[in-house]
Enzyme design. Structure first.
Site, PDB file in Angstrom:
ATOM      1  N   ASN A 190     -10.240  -0.201   0.008  1.00  0.00           N
ATOM      2  CA  ASN A 190      -8.784  -0.104   0.031  1.00  0.00           C
ATOM      3  C   ASN A 190      -8.252  -0.680  -1.281  1.00  0.00           C
ATOM      4  O   ASN A 190      -8.251  -1.898  -1.480  1.00  0.00           O
ATOM      5  CB  ASN A 190      -8.243  -0.892   1.228  1.00  0.00           C
ATOM      6  CG  ASN A 190      -6.732  -0.857   1.344  1.00  0.00           C
ATOM      7  OD1 ASN A 190      -6.022  -0.592   0.385  1.00  0.00           O
ATOM      8  ND2 ASN A 190      -6.223  -1.183   2.517  1.00  0.00           N
ATOM      9  N   HIS A 233      -3.063   7.015   2.113  1.00  0.00           N
ATOM     10  CA  HIS A 233      -3.543   5.700   1.676  1.00  0.00           C
ATOM     11  C   HIS A 233      -4.890   5.427   2.309  1.00  0.00           C
ATOM     12  O   HIS A 233      -5.080   5.600   3.519  1.00  0.00           O
ATOM     13  CB  HIS A 233      -2.538   4.619   2.071  1.00  0.00           C
ATOM     14  CG  HIS A 233      -3.105   3.241   1.992  1.00  0.00           C
ATOM     15  ND1 HIS A 233      -3.661   2.744   0.831  1.00  0.00           N
ATOM     16  CD2 HIS A 233      -3.223   2.256   2.920  1.00  0.00           C
ATOM     17  CE1 HIS A 233      -4.097   1.521   1.044  1.00  0.00           C
ATOM     18  NE2 HIS A 233      -3.842   1.203   2.305  1.00  0.00           N
ATOM     19  N   CYS A 255       0.798  -1.230   0.000  1.00  0.00           N
ATOM     20  CA  CYS A 255       0.000   0.000   0.000  1.00  0.00           C
ATOM     21  C   CYS A 255       0.829   1.278   0.000  1.00  0.00           C
ATOM     22  O   CYS A 255       0.288   2.366  -0.184  1.00  0.00           O
ATOM     23  CB  CYS A 255      -0.957   0.003   1.183  1.00  0.00           C
ATOM     24  SG  CYS A 255      -2.136  -1.372   1.159  1.00  0.00           S
TER      25      CYS A 255
END
EC number: 2.3.1.180
Length: 350
Positions: free
Chosen positions: A284, A254, A112
């Site tokens: 996500n 993020h 990520c």
């Protein structure tokens, strides 16, 4: 004036298949209320059978190139942790499909945090004079790594691709990247992992257990690490840039989940409305989450030219990183469409 990498184009794409919380509740022990309360997510997009990370990267890259008014670049850097194949890297095929010719193209794996690492890599190529333009893509089809019966991960992740074009320019102009901060801690690598499939497991000669081929995450510990590391990295980048936290118009972090974003805001002492979020409809999206949040922020009008912006990521490895820029004026290109297209007209939902 110092030579610097300047953001000159932005694009994103998510696949058309919408997966709602109610749909997941039909097959998992969960509910729309439980998912929203714990993550802030209402729906996410997943790839269709046969669709891959490379497809997401190509569509996002195409839109970023159109936004920059370019047909070619000097290099391609793709951040992903769900490549089309273990070998070779996905980026060279993305470059070929985009018609970019025999340019250098390679993958960066930092989960990520991947997009921030890839941005740093692309900016380095520009700063060294090795490239005048670089396409930086973050793309993941992470739904392909999730165990079908794992409620703790399956509700969180979505698929997508986001991209920016970097060009050589001046460190004083809007869009110039600055204040880079990167870090890692391999002692905590088992907090976020796919245990099987790599050389460590394969060299044993013992067939992998099915459950070890899927993504796993130790949620509570990851939460604490994500909040701490992103907050510290943001503070370091702001100091290196010569700004202060009160000056920042937009924090683009993020998109792990809504609770982490809120916790980072509290730790930094900044209003939550300064933190752009598309987590409700994207989930996500791993390496794609920051550029997709940028694209959606432009579409909504929350992100405007002249804004002081800090980007920050946290992911497996553990890895983290951040950088800053003054947001430039960019042509806008569509993020979502029913089918992949050669070009688009505006950022945001159709």
């Amino acid at each position: 004036m110092e030579r610097a990498a300047v953001v000159a184009g932005l694009g994103g794409w998510v696949p058309p298949t919408v997966v709602s919380n109610d749909q997941l509740a039909e097959v998992l022990d969960t509910s729309d209320e439980w998912i929203r309360r714990r993550t802030g997510i209402r729906e996410r997009r997943w790839v269709s059978p046969g669709q891959s990370t490379g497809d997401l990267a190509v569509e996002a890259g195409r839109r970023a190139l159109a936004s920059a008014g370019l047909e070619g670049v000097d290099a391609v850097v793709l951040a992903t942790s769900s490549p089309d194949r273990h070998c070779p890297a996905t980026a060279p095929e993305v470059a070929t499909r985009l018609g970019l010719g025999p340019v250098p193209a390679f993958d960066v794996a930092a989960v990520c945090t991947g997009f921030v690492y890839a941005l740093a890599t692309g900016a380095g190529l520009v700063a060294l004079g090795a490239a005048e333009t670089v396409l930086v893509v973050g793309a993941d089809a992470f739904s392909t790594l999730l165990a079908p019966d794992d409620r703790s991960t399956r509700v969180i992740f979505g698929d997508g691709g986001g991209a920016v074009v970097l060009r050589a320019g001046s460190s004083t102009e809007p869009g110039a990247l600055t204040g880079l901060n990167l870090g890692s801690d391999g002692s905590l690598s088992d907090l976020i992992e796919v245990p099987a499939g790599g050389s460590r497991q394969r060299s044993t000669g013992v067939p992998a257990k099915t459950e070890d081929t899927y993504f796993t995450m130790q949620g509570q510990t990851v939460y604490a690490q994500a909040v701490r590391r992103m907050a510290e990295s943001v503070q370091e980048t702001v100091e290196r840039t010569g700004w202060n936290l009160a000056e920042i118009d937009s924090f683009v972090l993020h998109q792990a989940n809504a609770r982490i974003l809120a916790a980072v805001a509290r730790r930094l002492g900044r209003p939550p409305e300064r933190f752009l979020s598309n987590i409700e409809t994207r989930g996500n999206t791993v390496a794609a989450s920051i550029p997709l949040a940028l694209a959606d922020g432009v579409a909504s009008g929350e992100l405007r030219p002249g804004h002081k912006v800090v980007l920050a990521g946290f992911g497996g490895g553990l890895t983290w990183g951040s950088m800053a820029l003054v947001w430039p004026r960019l042509a806008a290109h569509r993020t979502v469409s029913p089918e992949p297209a050669a070009a688009a007209t505006e950022v945001g939902m159709p």
